[in-house]
Enzyme design. Structure first.
Site, PDB file in Angstrom:
ATOM      1  CB  ALA A  33      -0.929  -0.025   1.205  1.00 41.11           C
TER       2      ALA A  33
ATOM      3  CB  THR B  37       0.719   6.576   0.921  1.00 39.95           C
ATOM      4  OG1 THR B  37       2.119   6.525   0.699  1.00 39.95           O
ATOM      5  CG2 THR B  37       0.278   5.369   1.703  1.00 39.95           C
TER       6      THR B  37
ATOM      7  CG  ASP C 252      -3.711   0.790  -6.193  1.00 36.73           C
ATOM      8  OD1 ASP C 252      -3.109   0.148  -7.082  1.00 36.73           O
ATOM      9  OD2 ASP C 252      -3.126   1.363  -5.245  1.00 36.73           O
TER      10      ASP C 252
ATOM     11  CG  HIS D 277      -3.593  -9.332  -1.126  1.00 33.57           C
ATOM     12  ND1 HIS D 277      -2.986  -8.535  -0.189  1.00 33.57           N
ATOM     13  CD2 HIS D 277      -3.132 -10.599  -0.896  1.00 33.57           C
ATOM     14  CE1 HIS D 277      -2.179  -9.282   0.565  1.00 33.57           C
ATOM     15  NE2 HIS D 277      -2.247 -10.529   0.153  1.00 33.57           N
TER      16      HIS D 277
ATOM     17  CB  CYS E 163     -22.536 -12.962  -7.664  1.00 33.04           C
ATOM     18  SG  CYS E 163     -23.917 -13.751  -6.800  1.00 33.04           S
TER      19      CYS E 163
ATOM     20  CB  CYS F 195     -28.464 -15.142  -8.854  1.00 32.50           C
ATOM     21  SG  CYS F 195     -27.078 -14.825  -7.758  1.00 32.50           S
TER      22      CYS F 195
ATOM     23  CB  THR G 199       4.728  -4.254   1.804  1.00 35.88           C
ATOM     24  OG1 THR G 199       4.233  -5.301   2.646  1.00 35.88           O
ATOM     25  CG2 THR G 199       6.070  -4.673   1.222  1.00 35.88           C
TER      26      THR G 199
ATOM     27  CB  ILE H 254       7.948   4.940  -1.757  1.00 34.41           C
ATOM     28  CG1 ILE H 254       8.091   3.949  -0.606  1.00 34.41           C
ATOM     29  CG2 ILE H 254       7.782   4.210  -3.072  1.00 34.41           C
ATOM     30  CD1 ILE H 254       6.818   3.206  -0.280  1.00 34.41           C
TER      31      ILE H 254
HETATM   32  P1  NAD Z   1       0.509  -1.747   5.165  1.00 33.13           P
HETATM   33  O1  NAD Z   1      -0.491  -0.670   5.365  1.00 33.13           O
HETATM   34  O2  NAD Z   1       0.558  -2.862   6.138  1.00 33.13           O
HETATM   35  O3  NAD Z   1       1.989  -1.112   5.149  1.00 33.13           O
HETATM   36  C1  NAD Z   1       2.331  -0.021   4.331  1.00 33.13           C
HETATM   37  C2  NAD Z   1       3.744   0.411   4.713  1.00 33.13           C
HETATM   38  O4  NAD Z   1       4.138   1.425   3.795  1.00 33.13           O
HETATM   39  C3  NAD Z   1       3.835   1.000   6.130  1.00 33.13           C
HETATM   40  O5  NAD Z   1       4.833   0.310   6.848  1.00 33.13           O
HETATM   41  C4  NAD Z   1       4.215   2.469   5.878  1.00 33.13           C
HETATM   42  O6  NAD Z   1       5.148   2.949   6.821  1.00 33.13           O
HETATM   43  C5  NAD Z   1       4.852   2.424   4.501  1.00 33.13           C
HETATM   44  N1  NAD Z   1       4.679   3.660   3.730  1.00 33.13           N
HETATM   45  C6  NAD Z   1       3.508   4.270   3.431  1.00 33.13           C
HETATM   46  N2  NAD Z   1       3.718   5.335   2.634  1.00 33.13           N
HETATM   47  C7  NAD Z   1       5.083   5.415   2.460  1.00 33.13           C
HETATM   48  C8  NAD Z   1       5.926   6.298   1.727  1.00 33.13           C
HETATM   49  N3  NAD Z   1       5.429   7.309   0.989  1.00 33.13           N
HETATM   50  N4  NAD Z   1       7.283   6.081   1.774  1.00 33.13           N
HETATM   51  C9  NAD Z   1       7.797   5.053   2.507  1.00 33.13           C
HETATM   52  N5  NAD Z   1       7.039   4.165   3.187  1.00 33.13           N
HETATM   53  C10 NAD Z   1       5.695   4.341   3.160  1.00 33.13           C
HETATM   54  O7  NAD Z   1       0.346  -2.246   3.683  1.00 33.13           O
HETATM   55  P2  NAD Z   1       0.586  -3.692   3.046  1.00 33.13           P
HETATM   56  O8  NAD Z   1       1.824  -4.304   3.600  1.00 33.13           O
HETATM   57  O9  NAD Z   1       0.456  -3.521   1.576  1.00 33.13           O
HETATM   58  O10 NAD Z   1      -0.627  -4.576   3.581  1.00 33.13           O
HETATM   59  C11 NAD Z   1      -1.915  -4.061   3.611  1.00 33.13           C
HETATM   60  C12 NAD Z   1      -2.959  -4.829   2.843  1.00 33.13           C
HETATM   61  O11 NAD Z   1      -3.957  -3.889   2.505  1.00 33.13           O
HETATM   62  C13 NAD Z   1      -2.516  -5.387   1.546  1.00 33.13           C
HETATM   63  O12 NAD Z   1      -3.089  -6.628   1.478  1.00 33.13           O
HETATM   64  C14 NAD Z   1      -3.135  -4.514   0.467  1.00 33.13           C
HETATM   65  O13 NAD Z   1      -3.793  -5.322  -0.465  1.00 33.13           O
HETATM   66  C15 NAD Z   1      -4.245  -3.771   1.142  1.00 33.13           C
HETATM   67  N6  NAD Z   1      -4.304  -2.316   0.809  1.00 33.13           N
HETATM   68  C16 NAD Z   1      -4.178  -1.928  -0.482  1.00 33.13           C
HETATM   69  C17 NAD Z   1      -4.220  -0.585  -0.804  1.00 33.13           C
HETATM   70  C18 NAD Z   1      -4.053  -0.198  -2.248  1.00 33.13           C
HETATM   71  O14 NAD Z   1      -4.405  -0.968  -3.127  1.00 33.13           O
HETATM   72  N7  NAD Z   1      -3.492   0.958  -2.541  1.00 33.13           N
HETATM   73  C19 NAD Z   1      -4.422   0.376   0.184  1.00 33.13           C
HETATM   74  C20 NAD Z   1      -4.585  -0.067   1.522  1.00 33.13           C
HETATM   75  C21 NAD Z   1      -4.516  -1.428   1.817  1.00 33.13           C
END
Ligand code: NAD
Length: 258
Positions: A34, A38, A116, A133, A141, A169, A207, A250
């Site tokens: 994720a 962000t 996303d 995921h 459905c 359905c 992640t 990032i």
């Molecule tokens: P997580 O929320 O557990 O971890 C995200 C990590 O990214 C955190 O440790 C955070 O410190 C770091 N982070 C966030 N923005 C950052 C940046 N700009 N620079 C550096 N580090 C940054 O996310 P995860 O490990 O992907 O697990 C969460 C689950 O939720 C996954 O299964 C995912 O599918 C889902 N999810 C997806 C989305 C999406 O599709 N964008 C959004 C939220 C959750």
């Protein structure tokens, strides 16, 4: 002051080491979470501004059993979905950097936990992206398994339905994502494991590496001899086995090392 200089020197040294590893590598497998989205305006779950950090009760709407059995949870989930920033988000520098990595010919596969579709929107080829995921862009459905575009269900929510049902359905609709309590797609996970086994460098970006089996892909790559590079603002359980850990943003770090 001296401490800040030392930290900056260490960060710079880490960037250079990551750049060298990636430049020497013939095959790179990437795992994103994720955190790569962000800066596109989509909150993560567990970061400081994460959805669950701010509201731990929100986890219920991501848990299959609650979603299936509790219509109040489903109504809350649809409301959350319709208002989600995902629908207007655009890819950022991190997504673009991974497109460049693919064009360099080194990418084995881009394994993503994200739902996303921003990697594909940036130009990563759908063949190289493995959505561990699933995707939020369709619904399925739970009764007849018909798959329909998410946008159709969202339009119905905007028109006043609080729990839109299957147009074929009448069954319960859910996103084509893997919720907590659901199994990952066996074929997708198998291909992801092969990609983890087949790389010289395994790059994990944005992640918390707290969700399995996705996080276990790091173990698979490391045990097969790959160098592990982690780019994440917060510590992860895998930092100790990584060759390089980079804590910077990032959107800055990824374009600098790829
Ligand atoms: P997580 O929320 O557990 O971890 C995200 C990590 O990214 C955190 O440790 C955070 O410190 C770091 N982070 C966030 N923005 C950052 C940046 N700009 N620079 C550096 N580090 C940054 O996310 P995860 O490990 O992907 O697990 C969460 C689950 O939720 C996954 O299964 C995912 O599918 C889902 N999810 C997806 C989305 C999406 O599709 N964008 C959004 C939220 C959750």
């Amino acid at each position: 002051m001296a401490q800040r200089d030392t930290e900056q020197d260490a960060e710079q040294a880490g960037l250079e080491q990551a750049r060298e590893l990636l430049s020497a590598a013939g095959r790179v497998t990437v795992l994103t979470g994720a955190g790569v989205s962000t800066d596109s305006g989509i909150p993560d779950f567990r970061g400081p501004q994460g959805v669950w950090t701010k509201n731990p009760a929100a986890e219920r709407i991501w848990t299959f059993e609650h979603y299936r059995d509790d219509d109040e949870v489903r109504r809350a989930a649809w409301q959350e979905r319709v208002e989600h920033p995902m629908w207007t988000a655009r890819p950022g520098p991190a997504h673009d950097a991974l497109v460049a990595l693919e064009r360099s010919g080194k990418l084995v596969a881009l394994l993503t936990q994200n739902i996303d579709e921003l990697h594909q929107a940036a130009g990563s080829s759908p063949d190289s992206v493995l959505e561990l995921h699933g995707s939020n862009h369709h619904t399925v459905c739970l009764t007849c398994r018909a798959v329909t575009p998410m946008v159709e269900a969202l339009d119905r929510v905007r028109a006043g339905e609080d729990d839109p049902r299957c147009p074929h359905c009448g069954g319960v609709l859910k996103a084509t994502t893997i919720m907590f309590g659901e199994m990952l797609d066996v074929e997708v996970l198998g291909r992801a494991r092969e990609a983890a086994l087949a790389c010289d460098v395994f790059l994990a970006v944005g992640t918390s590496l707290g969700v399995h089996p996705a996080a276990g892909l790091v173990d698979i790559a490391a045990m097969a001899g790959a160098e592990v590079v982690i780019v994440n603002a917060e510590p992860t359980p895998y930092d100790r086995i990584a060759s390089v850990v980079l804590r910077g943003g990032i959107s800055q770090v990824l374009p600098a090392i790829v």
